[in-house]
Scaffold this motif. Sequence first.
Motif, PDB file in Angstrom:
ATOM      1  N   LEU A   1       0.828  -1.202   0.000  1.00 17.50           N
ATOM      2  CA  LEU A   1       0.000   0.000   0.000  1.00 17.50           C
ATOM      3  C   LEU A   1       0.865   1.256   0.000  1.00 17.50           C
ATOM      4  CD1 LEU A   1      -2.723   1.399   0.095  1.00 17.50           C
ATOM      5  CD2 LEU A   1      -2.771   1.032   2.579  1.00 17.50           C
ATOM      6  N   ALA A   2       1.911   1.268   0.811  1.00 19.84           N
ATOM      7  CA  ALA A   2       2.829   2.412   0.801  1.00 19.84           C
ATOM      8  C   ALA A   2       3.451   2.591  -0.578  1.00 19.84           C
ATOM      9  CB  ALA A   2       3.912   2.229   1.863  1.00 19.84           C
ATOM     10  N   ALA A   3       3.752   1.477  -1.256  1.00 26.11           N
ATOM     11  CA  ALA A   3       4.293   1.560  -2.615  1.00 26.11           C
ATOM     12  C   ALA A   3       3.300   2.231  -3.547  1.00 26.11           C
ATOM     13  CB  ALA A   3       4.645   0.161  -3.122  1.00 26.11           C
ATOM     14  N   LEU A   4       2.007   1.926  -3.410  1.00 33.23           N
ATOM     15  CA  LEU A   4       0.996   2.566  -4.251  1.00 33.23           C
ATOM     16  C   LEU A   4       0.974   4.081  -4.034  1.00 33.23           C
ATOM     17  CD1 LEU A   4      -2.029   0.086  -4.065  1.00 33.23           C
ATOM     18  CD2 LEU A   4      -0.531   0.517  -6.019  1.00 33.23           C
ATOM     19  N   TYR A   5       1.057   4.503  -2.779  1.00 29.26           N
ATOM     20  CA  TYR A   5       1.089   5.949  -2.513  1.00 29.26           C
ATOM     21  C   TYR A   5       2.290   6.606  -3.188  1.00 29.26           C
ATOM     22  CZ  TYR A   5      -2.755   6.103   0.792  1.00 29.26           C
ATOM     23  OH  TYR A   5      -4.007   6.075   1.360  1.00 29.26           O
ATOM     24  N   ARG A   6       3.452   6.000  -3.073  1.00 30.83           N
ATOM     25  CA  ARG A   6       4.650   6.586  -3.674  1.00 30.83           C
ATOM     26  C   ARG A   6       4.558   6.582  -5.198  1.00 30.83           C
ATOM     27  NH1 ARG A   6       9.153   7.004  -0.339  1.00 30.83           N
ATOM     28  NH2 ARG A   6       8.483   7.060   1.832  1.00 30.83           N
ATOM     29  N   LEU A   7       3.990   5.528  -5.789  1.00 28.14           N
ATOM     30  CA  LEU A   7       3.847   5.474  -7.243  1.00 28.14           C
ATOM     31  C   LEU A   7       2.897   6.556  -7.741  1.00 28.14           C
ATOM     32  CD1 LEU A   7       3.734   1.631  -7.847  1.00 28.14           C
ATOM     33  CD2 LEU A   7       5.464   3.209  -8.720  1.00 28.14           C
ATOM     34  N   VAL A   8       1.795   6.754  -7.037  1.00 26.90           N
ATOM     35  CA  VAL A   8       0.859   7.825  -7.417  1.00 26.90           C
ATOM     36  C   VAL A   8       1.571   9.173  -7.374  1.00 26.90           C
ATOM     37  CG1 VAL A   8      -1.188   9.092  -6.634  1.00 26.90           C
ATOM     38  CG2 VAL A   8      -1.266   6.605  -6.865  1.00 26.90           C
TER      39      VAL A   8
ATOM     40  N   LEU B   1      -0.499  13.852   5.696  1.00 29.65           N
ATOM     41  CA  LEU B   1       0.776  13.536   5.055  1.00 29.65           C
ATOM     42  C   LEU B   1       0.627  13.553   3.536  1.00 29.65           C
ATOM     43  CD1 LEU B   1       2.378  10.615   7.105  1.00 29.65           C
ATOM     44  CD2 LEU B   1       2.593  13.083   7.416  1.00 29.65           C
ATOM     45  N   TYR B   2       1.676  14.019   2.871  1.00 27.20           N
ATOM     46  CA  TYR B   2       1.718  13.919   1.415  1.00 27.20           C
ATOM     47  C   TYR B   2       2.039  12.485   1.011  1.00 27.20           C
ATOM     48  CZ  TYR B   2       1.588  18.997   1.268  1.00 27.20           C
ATOM     49  OH  TYR B   2       1.202  20.305   1.413  1.00 27.20           O
ATOM     50  N   PHE B   3       1.657  12.148  -0.217  1.00 32.12           N
ATOM     51  CA  PHE B   3       1.809  10.763  -0.651  1.00 32.12           C
ATOM     52  C   PHE B   3       3.268  10.326  -0.703  1.00 32.12           C
ATOM     53  CE2 PHE B   3      -2.422   9.741  -2.977  1.00 32.12           C
ATOM     54  CZ  PHE B   3      -3.132  10.188  -1.885  1.00 32.12           C
ATOM     55  N   ASP B   4       4.187  11.253  -0.971  1.00 28.64           N
ATOM     56  CA  ASP B   4       5.594  10.860  -1.018  1.00 28.64           C
ATOM     57  C   ASP B   4       6.211  10.761   0.374  1.00 28.64           C
ATOM     58  OD1 ASP B   4       5.779  13.543  -0.389  1.00 28.64           O
ATOM     59  OD2 ASP B   4       7.067  14.073  -2.085  1.00 28.64           O
ATOM     60  N   GLU B   5       5.406  10.980   1.422  1.00 29.86           N
ATOM     61  CA  GLU B   5       5.855  10.791   2.796  1.00 29.86           C
ATOM     62  C   GLU B   5       5.361   9.473   3.401  1.00 29.86           C
ATOM     63  OE1 GLU B   5       6.075  15.300   4.538  1.00 29.86           O
ATOM     64  OE2 GLU B   5       4.095  14.385   4.423  1.00 29.86           O
ATOM     65  N   ILE B   6       4.437   8.808   2.722  1.00 31.56           N
ATOM     66  CA  ILE B   6       3.805   7.624   3.287  1.00 31.56           C
ATOM     67  C   ILE B   6       4.797   6.467   3.356  1.00 31.56           C
ATOM     68  CG2 ILE B   6       1.988   5.897   2.973  1.00 31.56           C
ATOM     69  CD1 ILE B   6       0.893   8.586   3.779  1.00 31.56           C
ATOM     70  N   THR B   7       4.802   5.797   4.500  1.00 27.19           N
ATOM     71  CA  THR B   7       5.595   4.580   4.680  1.00 27.19           C
ATOM     72  C   THR B   7       4.666   3.473   5.171  1.00 27.19           C
ATOM     73  OG1 THR B   7       6.131   4.978   6.996  1.00 27.19           O
ATOM     74  CG2 THR B   7       7.593   5.967   5.345  1.00 27.19           C
ATOM     75  N   ALA B   8       5.185   2.259   5.162  1.00 24.49           N
ATOM     76  CA  ALA B   8       4.395   1.121   5.630  1.00 24.49           C
ATOM     77  C   ALA B   8       3.948   1.301   7.076  1.00 24.49           C
ATOM     78  CB  ALA B   8       5.203  -0.165   5.477  1.00 24.49           C
TER      79      ALA B   8
END
Length: 263
Positions: free
Chosen positions: A27-34, A65-72
């Motif tokens: 899920l964290a990967a999806l946030y970073r990809l978006v 949080l911004y999407f590029d800040e999201i972690t697992a």
Amino acid sequence: MADGSYLGIQSLKGRVDAAEWQVRVELAALYRLVALFGWTDLIYTHISARVPGPEEHFLINPYGLYFDEITASSLVKVDLDGNILQAPAWGDTEYGINPAGFTIHSAIHGARPDAKFVIHLHTADGIAVSAHKEGLLPLNQHSLTVIPRLAYHDYEGIALHLDERERLVADLGDKSLMLLRNHGTLALGPTAAHAFLGIHALERSATLQVRTLSAGRDGILLAPEHAQAEVRQQVANHRPDHAQLPWAGLLRRLARESPGYDA
């Protein structure tokens, strides 16, 4: 820093079971990809994932949080009644979740067992096509692969009223993609890979439609009906493992360009 470490988030690795941790990482990967694909709307959209197990819990982003800040480890765990079961905290601040995000994602997770991952976006082209009276048109090969999987839901205002969930689910039916009228795009899937490729196809189709119609509606060539029928059949017979093929490459790109999502 791209890895979010400046937030001081305590890692949950080893503190949640292995199945939940894997879902958190994906899920964290999806946030970073978006974020990498430029599909964000500041903090105002959301992606969720069902937590493995019988409890019907799901994970979603902390509101702020911004999407590029999201972690697992920074994802919020919530139940279908909106109770926050686990959330990260920074100092005296514990982040909650977007109420509209809860309405939309709880509706789908509660009604569709196959919806392990759900992505909802507010891109410029996605919103533009969602407001087009004719919806997504059969203009190209991309849209032809999307249309058989696409549902529509009429706009009811900001999704703060829980009674909208029933109508949203009814409009979605058994489809895996949706245009929320005057609002945005949505995709769901049994894996992160399926959900991402679904939203990518829908967003790509929306962009192509906006560009195609930029010179006006007159003279636009729609795909022939026999070709539309052929693609519908091909979509129905698609290989279910196809989505995994580009996923590994996307994760390699994340490792290079947005490290730390799996922390």
